[in-house]
Design a protein around this motif. Structure first.
Motif, PDB file in Angstrom:
ATOM      1  N   LYS A  63       0.813  -1.222   0.000  1.00 39.98           N
ATOM      2  CA  LYS A  63       0.000   0.000   0.000  1.00 39.98           C
ATOM      3  C   LYS A  63       0.843   1.267   0.000  1.00 39.98           C
ATOM      4  CE  LYS A  63      -4.285   1.770   1.884  1.00 39.98           C
ATOM      5  NZ  LYS A  63      -5.369   1.566   2.856  1.00 39.98           N
ATOM      6  N   ASP A  64       2.078   1.197   0.531  1.00 42.15           N
ATOM      7  CA  ASP A  64       2.921   2.395   0.538  1.00 42.15           C
ATOM      8  C   ASP A  64       3.591   2.636  -0.813  1.00 42.15           C
ATOM      9  OD1 ASP A  64       4.748   0.364   0.496  1.00 42.15           O
ATOM     10  OD2 ASP A  64       5.800   0.951   2.337  1.00 42.15           O
ATOM     11  N   GLY A  65       3.409   1.685  -1.768  1.00 41.60           N
ATOM     12  CA  GLY A  65       3.933   1.867  -3.117  1.00 41.60           C
ATOM     13  C   GLY A  65       5.416   1.659  -3.258  1.00 41.60           C
ATOM     14  N   LYS A  66       6.075   1.133  -2.230  1.00 35.68           N
ATOM     15  CA  LYS A  66       7.536   0.985  -2.293  1.00 35.68           C
ATOM     16  C   LYS A  66       7.973  -0.365  -2.892  1.00 35.68           C
ATOM     17  CE  LYS A  66       8.509   4.046   1.598  1.00 35.68           C
ATOM     18  NZ  LYS A  66       9.082   4.147   2.957  1.00 35.68           N
ATOM     19  N   ARG A  67       7.122  -1.386  -2.788  1.00 37.41           N
ATOM     20  CA  ARG A  67       7.503  -2.702  -3.310  1.00 37.41           C
ATOM     21  C   ARG A  67       6.267  -3.501  -3.699  1.00 37.41           C
ATOM     22  NH1 ARG A  67       8.587  -2.686   2.196  1.00 37.41           N
ATOM     23  NH2 ARG A  67      10.775  -2.183   1.850  1.00 37.41           N
ATOM     24  N   PHE A  68       6.488  -4.499  -4.553  1.00 39.79           N
ATOM     25  CA  PHE A  68       5.412  -5.434  -4.898  1.00 39.79           C
ATOM     26  C   PHE A  68       5.996  -6.847  -4.910  1.00 39.79           C
ATOM     27  CE2 PHE A  68       7.177  -4.021  -8.942  1.00 39.79           C
ATOM     28  CZ  PHE A  68       7.280  -5.178  -9.707  1.00 39.79           C
ATOM     29  N   ALA A  69       5.091  -7.832  -4.838  1.00 37.31           N
ATOM     30  CA  ALA A  69       5.522  -9.235  -4.754  1.00 37.31           C
ATOM     31  C   ALA A  69       4.824 -10.066  -5.815  1.00 37.31           C
ATOM     32  CB  ALA A  69       5.234  -9.787  -3.360  1.00 37.31           C
ATOM     33  N   LEU A  84      11.276  -1.485 -10.134  1.00 36.42           N
ATOM     34  CA  LEU A  84      11.206  -2.725 -10.923  1.00 36.42           C
ATOM     35  C   LEU A  84      12.480  -3.556 -10.783  1.00 36.42           C
ATOM     36  CD1 LEU A  84       9.561  -1.204 -14.154  1.00 36.42           C
ATOM     37  CD2 LEU A  84       8.473  -2.012 -12.066  1.00 36.42           C
ATOM     38  N   GLU A  85      13.053  -3.537  -9.570  1.00 36.69           N
ATOM     39  CA  GLU A  85      14.246  -4.327  -9.290  1.00 36.69           C
ATOM     40  C   GLU A  85      13.911  -5.380  -8.235  1.00 36.69           C
ATOM     41  OE1 GLU A  85      16.869  -1.405  -7.827  1.00 36.69           O
ATOM     42  OE2 GLU A  85      17.368  -0.563  -9.809  1.00 36.69           O
ATOM     43  N   GLY A  86      14.274  -6.628  -8.494  1.00 41.44           N
ATOM     44  CA  GLY A  86      14.062  -7.687  -7.519  1.00 41.44           C
ATOM     45  C   GLY A  86      15.048  -7.592  -6.376  1.00 41.44           C
ATOM     46  N   ILE A  87      14.556  -7.663  -5.171  1.00 43.42           N
ATOM     47  CA  ILE A  87      15.448  -7.486  -4.017  1.00 43.42           C
ATOM     48  C   ILE A  87      15.471  -8.691  -3.077  1.00 43.42           C
ATOM     49  CG2 ILE A  87      15.301  -4.964  -4.012  1.00 43.42           C
ATOM     50  CD1 ILE A  87      13.248  -5.243  -1.732  1.00 43.42           C
ATOM     51  N   LEU A  88      14.455  -9.577  -3.174  1.00 45.85           N
ATOM     52  CA  LEU A  88      14.396 -10.699  -2.234  1.00 45.85           C
ATOM     53  C   LEU A  88      13.616 -11.839  -2.877  1.00 45.85           C
ATOM     54  CD1 LEU A  88      14.990 -11.603   0.764  1.00 45.85           C
ATOM     55  CD2 LEU A  88      12.684 -10.841   1.289  1.00 45.85           C
ATOM     56  N   LYS A  89      14.040 -13.034  -2.523  1.00 46.47           N
ATOM     57  CA  LYS A  89      13.351 -14.215  -3.060  1.00 46.47           C
ATOM     58  C   LYS A  89      13.312 -15.283  -1.966  1.00 46.47           C
ATOM     59  CE  LYS A  89      13.482 -17.323  -7.059  1.00 46.47           C
ATOM     60  NZ  LYS A  89      14.205 -17.642  -8.312  1.00 46.47           N
TER      61      LYS A  89
END
Length: 1182
Positions: A63-69, A84-89
């Motif tokens: 909701k804060d617009g900082k990341r998506f999953a 649009l950069e992957g940071i965690l998996k």
């Protein structure tokens, strides 16, 4: 509602899920094993993200617009940044079916076929929880406290933030109805959290957080694949196997189709805070739609009905702002309102409502009729007993039971229809066609009446209140106004999209267009002001404006048209316009214009509106004068101008009408003295003087007192000049005025003197009183200022003012604690009563304060005062009695002063013999009541002490015996008890030297005499020295009857010669003896002294026999042997004969107290006055 396709694209793989960035700028789609990022504004593909190795099933944005999953069939979850950069998996043990971000904590829930995980940015690990069935979907509550999980076996599990199950909801279909999509209502207005559930049992259901179902299941007739709410929770989107997206209300009522597709719809979402919808399909199609919700509404006068939330109707009273909501629970297609009727068209029926009462403010509606039939129509109109359906060119009139009564076929398309009123069942309709025809149709008549025909298509119509004028807005945005009867075009105005006549004023209409509101009155120019929207009604000063989806009542002052009428002096018409609603300033302007136009009736109404009593009084006075026959309009107008402040115009009119005096009064009242002088010219001096006086009054009122004083003096108004000068303390000006005034001008001079006194300048006040010869006021001035010397001098010259001087002087002395002087002043003022009261109070105070010497003095003065009053025959006996009483008290307190000092002070100035004599004198005098303050104990104590010291032991013993019977103070107790014992060791007799001798009968008297201070033998009163209280060698004698005091004094003064023996040895020869006696002193009382013969008395007699002498005895007396108390009348003089002339005795000439000359001289030297009466040695003898 209609859906407009904005853009469309097609991916190669199925679109399983999508998510909007919270700001709505980007769209993330799960297509195959990639994530597609679109620009929502134009459908541009921004980027294709590859991170998963297999099909991506789900995607969610925080909701804060900082990341998506994103979650994939490759069992992994990837967290991406907004860049649009992957940071965690991280991974699960099975394919990922659903992901969802907590809206409050940004915790991520990821669900697989056999478990679900919870990950938050603060934690490094993912907490996983097993599931009993495949999880197909998940959704967080608004507050982020609970997570709902939808499962393949038909169960919904509600978990807390830690993953613990709190509520379990089992659907009736079980595993035959897998839960395929769930979503919590995002609205914050709902009291409870509401969960929408779509399952493959083709049902839509709603649940509370507690697990309780809301309402019943709603059948869908297709397998739902996705469900989502609008941002505010008012609508629901559903897509699935029916290859379309359907719009539902939040309660599950289907409203319509958003967009039909060629394959199953797997996902659909609403762009945040908008009416845009995106649809993702099985075949990879991505469609972006805009939903347009049309306004469905109706208006009649001040009631406005409109659709809300697609299924509700809100009726709003535009004046009172009251609202009422009618819930229809179906899609509302059309609304019509008329008077107390309301018609609502639903998909399968029409509901007709009526008001509960005829009250104009009643907002309660109830269903009157239901027409259960499906109708297709463009416009719906309701009347009292009918509904009118408009479809293309056809008009149908139906009764409330649904029966068609009448039908009209028009030549062209119907563009506008409006009910214009009429009797129930016979209402008239105003119809505008596309071909320019305007018709009037009555619902009970088959024939339409053509009102007029114009060349352009009709867009809007309205008829004036009197049905005489018709306003038309055509397709060219022109407002045309026709006369209905003559068909004449009265005027036309450009830039109009809607028009409305004022229902309260025939000649006023308004039209809107181009962002402006235009108000036109009669044929005057249009008045414009900014306004967005469409005008739909005009009632009084309220214009009803429809803007966007709401209607509002705009209060528009009718100032502009009112001023247009005023410019043409059309006062009555202007008043009618003003009644619709103008400001107070406009009302005042109307009133003033009407007043200047002498239209008094209109002016009066307008002034009543603004509550201007001043002008109303003016109008009433003019009307009264008109009733009395006055017709001079110039005079009326002059009064009006004067009230308005147009003074010069008023003066000209006054002069023209022959009333110059009114102009002069006006100028002077307004303090326009220069204008008044110019207007007056060289006129009457009296009027000039009056003008100056008024100018001075004005100067005084505006706080210019100096100028006022000068003007008053020049106008001869001295009193006012003095008053101002005095109030401001201008002494110099007052002196100048007082000295210039003639002494005959008494009133202003007295006022000057008053202010001199007030301003503390008594000298000038005295000068002024002398100038007018007011001696009484002068005396009062001296008294008030306490200038006693001047007052006494004036009193000497004018004895009639003595009382006016001495009386206040005495009061002043008394107030300043000079009581003795006050008493004397009262005495001088002739106020004997006040003098006596002052002395009585002084005496009492002195006794209470133990000042016995002062008390003796005051009582003596009091006695002399009484003696003075006794000269009045009416008060003689009373006052003489008081005189004797006060004389007695004076003697007692004079004696007791020594006793008190002896007992109180450690040392005494008196000799023991004096204290002995004083205490004996007091005891002999206290045979009756003891006066206030005199203590018998102290007297006996003093007597006992001195008796013992002087050898009078018997008397001392008697005194101690007496003390035993009295209450003795503690400080004397021990001494008395000791002395009472020791005195018994002394002889029981008295010292014979202390025994008093009677000089009349030569008898030795006892020390304690039961008879008092008189001889026990001859009863002759003893005469005591007022200092030592020894018995003096004096005998009182009385004059024989017939001898006056003057004669007695003259006889004594003769001093007849006596035979003197020069030889000190005297030979006396008797019958039986011869004696030789040596006279050591020359005895003035020889045997041949006639007075000695008078001393004889009858032995043993109980009555006192006074010594009475005749003239021969008096002649034989020597002046030095006789002492005379010369009492003032009415008392008689007292005569005393000294038996030892060589032992000198002095008598005070004031109090007549006797002293041994040596004692008296010593005391006078000590005190400079008589010790008894305090007569100063320098005072002349009375």
């Amino acid at each position: 509602m209609r859906a407009v396709l904005t853009w469309r694209d097609k991916a190669e793989q199925c679109i399983y899920d999508l998510a909007f960035k919270p700001d709505g700028t980007q769209l993330i789609l799960a297509a195959g094993n990639r994530l597609l990022v679109y620009d929502t504004s134009d459908g541009t593909l921004l980027q294709s993200l590859k991170g998963h190795k297999d099909t991506v099933y789900c995607v969610a944005y925080a909701k804060d617009g900082k990341r998506f999953a994103s979650g994939s069939a490759d069992k992994s979850v990837i967290i991406w940044t907004s860049k649009l950069e992957g940071i965690l998996k991280y991974t699960h043990n099975d394919s990922i079916q659903s992901v969802s971000y907590n809206p409050a904590t940004h915790q991520l829930a990821s669900c697989s076929s056999n478990d679900f995980g919870l990950w938050s940015p603060e934690q490094k690990s993912v907490s996983k929880h097993k599931s009993s069935s495949k999880i197909t979907c998940c959704s967080w509550t608004n507050d982020g406290q609970y997570l709902a999980l939808g499962m393949f076996n038909g169960i919904i599990s509600l978990r807390n933030k830690n993953g613990e199950e709190k509520v379990k909801i089992e659907r009736p279909g079980g595993s035959l109805s897998p839960i395929w999509s769930i979503c919590w209502n995002p609205s914050r207005e709902e009291r409870n959290d509401i969960l929408a559930v779509a399952d493959w049992g083709q049902k839509l259901s709603f649940y509370q957080l507690s697990g309780k179902q809301i309402g019943k299941d709603r059948s869908l007739n297709f397998d739902p694949c996705c469900i989502s709410y609008f941002t505010k929770g008012e609508y629901i989107l559903l897509g699935g196997s029916d290859k379309q997206v359907s719009l539902f209300t939040k309660d599950g009522v289907r409203l319509g189709t958003v967009g039909e597709q060629n394959s199953w719809v797997w996902t659909c979402k609403v762009k945040p805070d908008s009416n845009y919808v995106v649809v993702g399909c099985q075949d990879g199609t991505i469609s972006f739609y805009q939903l347009i919700f049309s306004t469905v509404h109706g208006l009649y006068k001040d009631r406005y009905a409109y659709r809300d939330s697609m299924t509700d109707v809100i009726v709003q009273h535009l004046i009172t702002e009251q609202k009422v909501r009618i819930k229809c629970k179906e899609l509302v297609k059309k609304i019509a309102i008329y008077k107390n009727r309301l018609a609502i068209q639903l998909p399968e029926k029409i509901l007709i409502y009526e008001l509960y009462s005829d009250d104009s403010s009643d907002m309660r509606y109830r269903v009157k009729e239901k027409i259960v039939k499906k109708f297709e129509c463009n416009l719906l109109v309701v009347c009292s007993d009918h509904i009118i359906l408009c479809q293309e060119k056809r008009l149908q009139c139906l009764s409330f039971s649904g029966m068609k009564e009448r039908e009209w076929q028009m030549e062209s398309l119907i563009r506008y229809i409006k009910v214009i009123g009429g009797p129930p069942g016979r209402e008239g309709l105003l119809v505008g066609l596309k071909n320019g025809q305007i018709l009037k149709i009555f619902v009970d008549n088959l024939f339409a009446i053509v009102l007029l025909k114009q060349t352009t298509a009709v867009r809007c119509l309205d008829m004036s209140a009197s049905r005489k004028k018709l306003a038309v807005v055509d397709e060219n945005d022109t407002c045309l106004v026709y006369d209905i009867h003559t068909k004449e075009l009265l005027f036309q105005e450009p830039n109009a999209n809607s028009v409305a006549w004022n229902t309260q004023c025939e000649d006023m209409l308004c039209f809107s267009g181009g962002g402006y509101l235009n108000i036109k009155a009669s044929t005057f120019p249009v008045h414009q002001q900014k306004l967005q929207g469409f005008v739909v009604g005009y009632n009084g000063s309220k214009i009803f404006c429809l803007h966007a989806f709401s209607i509002s009542a705009v209060e528009v002052p009718q100032s502009a048209p009112m001023y247009q009428y005023l410019e043409r002096k059309m006062f009555k018409e202007a008043y009618q316009i003003a009644c619709l609603g103008v400001t107070d300033t406009d009302w005042r302007e109307l009133a003033m214009e009407a007043l200047e136009g002498l239209e008094f009736e209109t002016a009066k109404k307008a002034f009543i509106r603004v509550r201007d009593l001043r002008y109303l009084e003016l109008i009433n006075s003019i009307e009264e004068r008109k009733k009395q026959g006055e017709t001079n309009n110039d005079l009326f107008l002059a009064d009006v101008f004067a009230y308005q402040g147009k003074f010069h115009e008023a003066a000209k009119l006054y002069k023209r009408s022959g009333h110059e005096n009114l102009a002069l009064d006006m100028y002077t009242d307004l303090r326009m003295f220069e204008y008044a002088k110019d207007f007056l010219g060289s006129g009457d001096p009296k009027e000039t003087k009056m003008l100056i006086t008024k100018q001075a009054d004005w100067a005084r009122n505006i706080n210019e007192p100096k100028a006022a004083v000068e003007m008053y003096i020049s106008a001869g108004e001295h009193v006012k000049a003095i008053e101002i000068s005095g109030d401001h303390g201008w002494i110099d000006m007052l002196i100048d005025i007082a000295r210039k005034l003639d002494k005959a001008e008494r009133e202003p001079l007295l006022m000057c003197a008053h202010y001199f006194k007030k301003l503390n300048n008594p000298g000038y006040a005295a000068e002024t009183y002398l100038k007018i010869g007011d001696l009484k006021s002068l005396v009062q001035l001296h008294v008030e200022t306490q200038h006693w010397d001047e007052a006494f001098a004036l009193g000497e010259k004018h004895p009639e003012f003595k009382e006016d001087i001495y009386m206040p002087y005495a009061q002043w002395l008394a107030e300043n604690d000079h009581f003795e002087e006050a008493q004397k002043a009262f005495h001088k003022a002739g106020r004997q009563g006040e003098a006596v009261r002052v002395l009585e109070q002084l005496s009492n105070n002195a006794v209470v304060e133990n000042r016995f010497n002062d008390a003796a003095y005051y009582y003596w003065m009091l006695s002399m005062q009484c003696l003075n009053i006794a000269q009045d025959p009416a008060q003689k006996d009373t006052m003489l009695s008081k005189f004797q009483h006060f004389q007695h008290l004076a003697e007692l307190y004079h004696c007791y002063h020594a006793i008190h000092r002896y007992t109180e002070e450690p040392f005494s100035s008196h000799r023991p013999e004096t204290l002995f004599n004083i205490s004996r004198f007091l005891l002999h005098s206290l045979t009756k009541d003891t006066p206030l303050g005199i203590s018998k104990v102290r007297t006996l104590f003093t007597l006992a002490k001195q008796s013992r010291a002087l050898g009078a032991y018997k008397l001392a013993r008697h005194a101690y015996d007496q003390l035993r019977g009295l209450y003795v103070p503690a400080r004397f107790q021990k001494s008395i008890e000791l002395d009472s014992l020791t005195i018994r060791s002394k002889p029981f007799h008295d010292n014979e030297e202390l025994v008093p001798l009677c000089y009349r009968c030569s008898t030795n008297n006892p020390l304690l005499n039961n008879l008092g201070n008189v001889c026990i033998n001859c009863r002759q009163p003893f005469v005591f020295s007022a200092s030592s209280y020894e018995v003096l060698h004096l005998v009182e004698f009385y004059l024989e009857e017939g001898i006056t005091d003057e004669e007695a004094v003259s006889l004594i003064d003769l001093e007849a010669p006596r035979h003197k023996r020069e030889n000190k040895w005297h030979e006396i020869t008797g019958n039986n003896s011869q004696t030789l006696r040596l006279d050591e002193t020359t005895n003035s009382m020889g045997d041949d002294d006639p007075f000695t013969a008078k001393l004889s008395f009858e032995q043993g007699g109980s009555e006192f026999v006074p010594v009475v002498v005749n003239r021969s005895v008096l002649r034989s007396m020597s002046r030095r042997e006789v002492l005379i108390k010369r009492w003032p009348p009415p008392l008689q003089w007292q005569y005393f004969r000294s038996f030892l002339p060589d032992a000198s005795i002095t008598m005070c000439p004031s109090c007549f107290q006797m002293f041994h000359s040596e004692d008296y001289e010593l005391l006078v030297l000590q005190h400079t006055h008589c010790p008894y009466c305090r007569r100063h040695i320098d005072d002349p003898s009375p």
